[in-house]
Design a protein around this motif. Structure first.
Motif, short mmCIF file in Angstrom:
data_model
loop_
_atom_site.label_atom_id
_atom_site.label_comp_id
_atom_site.label_asym_id
_atom_site.label_seq_id
_atom_site.Cartn_x
_atom_site.Cartn_y
_atom_site.Cartn_z
N MET A 186 0.85 -1.19 0.00
CA MET A 186 0.00 0.00 0.00
C MET A 186 0.90 1.25 0.00
O MET A 186 1.83 1.34 0.79
CB MET A 186 -0.87 0.01 1.26
CG MET A 186 -1.81 1.21 1.31
SD MET A 186 -2.95 1.16 2.69
CE MET A 186 -1.89 1.09 4.10
N ILE A 187 0.61 2.16 -0.94
CA ILE A 187 1.42 3.38 -1.03
C ILE A 187 0.90 4.40 -0.01
O ILE A 187 -0.28 4.76 -0.03
CB ILE A 187 1.37 3.96 -2.45
CG1 ILE A 187 2.02 2.98 -3.44
CG2 ILE A 187 2.06 5.32 -2.51
CD1 ILE A 187 1.91 3.39 -4.88
N ILE A 188 1.79 4.82 0.86
CA ILE A 188 1.43 5.79 1.90
C ILE A 188 1.61 7.21 1.39
O ILE A 188 0.83 8.11 1.69
CB ILE A 188 2.33 5.58 3.15
CG1 ILE A 188 2.11 4.18 3.71
CG2 ILE A 188 2.07 6.65 4.20
CD1 ILE A 188 0.70 3.92 4.16
N ALA A 189 2.69 7.41 0.63
CA ALA A 189 2.98 8.76 0.12
C ALA A 189 3.67 8.64 -1.22
O ALA A 189 4.49 7.73 -1.43
CB ALA A 189 3.86 9.53 1.11
N GLU A 190 3.36 9.55 -2.13
CA GLU A 190 3.98 9.56 -3.45
C GLU A 190 4.01 11.00 -3.93
O GLU A 190 3.04 11.74 -3.74
CB GLU A 190 3.20 8.69 -4.43
CG GLU A 190 3.90 8.54 -5.77
CD GLU A 190 3.27 7.43 -6.62
OE1 GLU A 190 2.14 7.03 -6.32
OE2 GLU A 190 3.93 6.98 -7.58
N LYS A 191 5.14 11.39 -4.53
CA LYS A 191 5.28 12.78 -4.95
C LYS A 191 6.28 12.89 -6.09
O LYS A 191 7.24 12.11 -6.15
CB LYS A 191 5.74 13.64 -3.76
CG LYS A 191 5.58 15.12 -3.99
CD LYS A 191 5.82 15.89 -2.69
CE LYS A 191 5.67 17.37 -2.92
NZ LYS A 191 5.91 18.15 -1.72
N SER A 192 6.06 13.87 -6.97
CA SER A 192 7.00 14.14 -8.06
C SER A 192 7.33 15.63 -8.10
O SER A 192 6.48 16.45 -7.77
CB SER A 192 6.40 13.74 -9.41
OG SER A 192 6.45 12.36 -9.58
N TRP A 193 8.56 15.91 -8.45
CA TRP A 193 8.99 17.30 -8.64
C TRP A 193 9.55 17.45 -10.05
O TRP A 193 10.42 16.65 -10.43
CB TRP A 193 10.10 17.67 -7.66
CG TRP A 193 9.74 17.65 -6.22
CD1 TRP A 193 9.37 18.72 -5.45
CD2 TRP A 193 9.78 16.52 -5.32
NE1 TRP A 193 9.16 18.32 -4.16
CE2 TRP A 193 9.40 16.98 -4.05
CE3 TRP A 193 10.07 15.17 -5.48
CZ2 TRP A 193 9.32 16.14 -2.95
CZ3 TRP A 193 9.99 14.32 -4.39
CH2 TRP A 193 9.63 14.82 -3.14
N ASP A 194 9.10 18.43 -10.82
CA ASP A 194 9.74 18.75 -12.09
C ASP A 194 10.99 19.54 -11.74
O ASP A 194 10.96 20.76 -11.62
CB ASP A 194 8.80 19.57 -12.99
CG ASP A 194 7.73 18.69 -13.59
OD1 ASP A 194 7.95 17.46 -13.66
OD2 ASP A 194 6.68 19.21 -13.96
N ALA A 195 12.08 18.82 -11.55
CA ALA A 195 13.23 19.39 -10.86
C ALA A 195 14.29 19.98 -11.77
O ALA A 195 14.97 20.94 -11.42
CB ALA A 195 13.87 18.32 -9.97
N ILE A 196 14.46 19.39 -12.95
CA ILE A 196 15.63 19.74 -13.77
C ILE A 196 15.18 20.06 -15.20
O ILE A 196 14.39 19.34 -15.78
CB ILE A 196 16.63 18.56 -13.82
CG1 ILE A 196 17.06 18.17 -12.40
CG2 ILE A 196 17.84 18.91 -14.67
CD1 ILE A 196 17.76 16.83 -12.33
N MET A 197 15.73 21.15 -15.71
CA MET A 197 15.51 21.50 -17.12
C MET A 197 16.86 21.34 -17.83
O MET A 197 17.82 22.03 -17.48
CB MET A 197 15.01 22.95 -17.22
CG MET A 197 14.72 23.39 -18.63
SD MET A 197 13.29 22.57 -19.34
CE MET A 197 11.98 23.49 -18.56
N VAL A 198 16.91 20.45 -18.79
CA VAL A 198 18.16 20.22 -19.53
C VAL A 198 18.02 20.79 -20.92
O VAL A 198 17.14 20.37 -21.68
CB VAL A 198 18.48 18.71 -19.61
CG1 VAL A 198 19.78 18.49 -20.36
CG2 VAL A 198 18.57 18.12 -18.22
N GLU A 252 19.63 31.87 -10.76
CA GLU A 252 18.83 30.89 -10.03
C GLU A 252 19.03 29.48 -10.59
O GLU A 252 18.63 28.51 -9.96
CB GLU A 252 17.37 31.31 -10.04
CG GLU A 252 17.19 32.56 -9.20
CD GLU A 252 15.78 33.08 -9.20
OE1 GLU A 252 14.86 32.36 -9.64
OE2 GLU A 252 15.58 34.22 -8.76
N GLY A 253 19.65 29.40 -11.77
CA GLY A 253 19.95 28.08 -12.32
C GLY A 253 21.36 27.64 -11.97
O GLY A 253 21.87 26.71 -12.56
N ILE A 275 11.93 14.35 -10.35
CA ILE A 275 12.30 13.46 -9.25
C ILE A 275 10.99 12.83 -8.77
O ILE A 275 10.02 13.55 -8.52
CB ILE A 275 12.94 14.24 -8.08
CG1 ILE A 275 14.22 14.93 -8.54
CG2 ILE A 275 13.23 13.31 -6.92
CD1 ILE A 275 14.75 15.95 -7.52
N ALA A 282 9.23 10.00 -6.05
CA ALA A 282 9.46 9.21 -4.83
C ALA A 282 8.15 8.62 -4.34
O ALA A 282 7.09 9.21 -4.52
CB ALA A 282 10.08 10.08 -3.74
#
Lengths: 167, 143
Positions: A1-13, A121-122, B137, B139
């Motif tokens: 069972m998934i308790i927590a799940e999250k994504s971040w659009d973190a990097i721009m290449v 900022e990059g 990313i 998780a």
């Protein structure tokens, strides 16, 4: 069972330059000459004990406001960093410039160099590295011109001098 | 605790039935605990150049998305924070999703007990950015 799940659009290449920035060569060439520091393309030779320095201009080439700052390291002829300078981080609008300048007294004979880094900022946006001048004993050329002029004047005076009448 | 069986009697009257409870008791036999609860926190992102020199470390997601050149390497760390009222056990998985959605640098770790109110992290392996576009990313924490 998934308790927590999250994504971040973190990097721009290789993406659009929202956070872009670079040193502006033309501005630096103009202002370094205007400030009497030096011409970037032909660094000066100065007397030992004189000041040498550089002014760097970073441009926000991105599309949005971003916080930027410049660091400058001045290096002696042996490559040792003798001065580190950093501007206060400032919010720069697109197309605006950020200025950073630093001077040092040259107490060692040889070529003095500087290394500049522009941050946004990059992260690291651009670098600049170059010679800012040569410190040495400035020898004065022997004044042959004045010797020549003096000789001509003296010769003329001798020729024009009134001659003594013989009895 | 041992309980007594309930004993009740019935008295029949003129068309009426009266039920009397002679004894009654309650046992606190089972405690249903609240569901496992936790949240994920971005911890840091490290950028290295192609020679392996560390160039930047971001410890806030405020600057996302950060611009990184093609060919540089990155490593991310995400933490699971135990918000439950008891110790938590489970598996934390962290990975990059490249611009095509493929998993890159995926790593997992199973914790047998994350104390309540504490957090534990997992890092991705160092991954070379070999595609232009947005890298995410991702998780998840499973029990």
């Amino acid at each position: 069972m998934i308790i927590a799940e999250k994504s971040w659009d973190a990097i721009m290449v290789g993406g659009p330059p929202e956070g872009g920035g670079e040193f502006h060569d033309e501005m630096m060439r103009f202002w370094n000459q205007a400030a009497g520091l030096f011409d970037l393309s032909s660094p000066p030779t100065v007397k030992l004990g004189s000041e040498l320095g550089v002014a760097l201009y970073g441009e926000n080439t991105g599309l949005i406001n971003q916080t930027m700052y410049i660091t400058i390291r001045l290096k002696d002829p042996q490559g040792l960093v003798v001065k580190t300078y950093s501007t206060t981080p400032r919010i720069c609008s697109p197309g605006s410039y950020l200025f950073g300048g630093s001077l040092t007294v040259c107490d060692i004979i040889g070529d003095w160099t500087a290394q500049g880094e522009l941050y946004g900022e990059g992260g690291l946006l651009d670098t600049w590295q170059g010679k800012i001048g040569t410190a040495g004993e400035v020898k004065k050329a022997f004044p042959w011109k004045w010797v020549g002029i003096g000789g001509v004047v003296l010769g003329g005076l001798i020729l024009l001098a009134p001659k003594e009448k013989k009895a | 605790m041992r309980g007594k069986a309930s004993n009740s009697g019935m008295i029949a009257g003129e068309g009426a039935v009266i039920s009397l409870a002679l004894d009654e008791q309650t046992w606190s036999a089972i405690e249903a605990i609240s569901a496992a609860n936790g949240h994920l926190e971005f911890w840091r992102l490290i950028e290295k150049d192609s020679s392996g020199n560390i160039l930047n470390i971001w410890q806030t997601e405020a600057f996302f998305p950060v611009n990184i050149p093609l060919g540089h390497m990155v490593q991310a760390e995400v933490d699971i924070v135990n918000d439950s009222s008891y110790d938590l056990a489970g598996t934390l998985t962290v990975e990059f999703l490249d611009p095509d959605g493929s998993s890159r640098g995926k790593r997992s770790f199973t914790y047998s007990a994350i104390l309540l109110g504490t957090q534990r992290g997992v890092t991705t392996s160092y991954t070379t950015l070999d595609k232009g576009g947005t890298w995410a990313i991702h998780a998840k924490f499973e029990v």
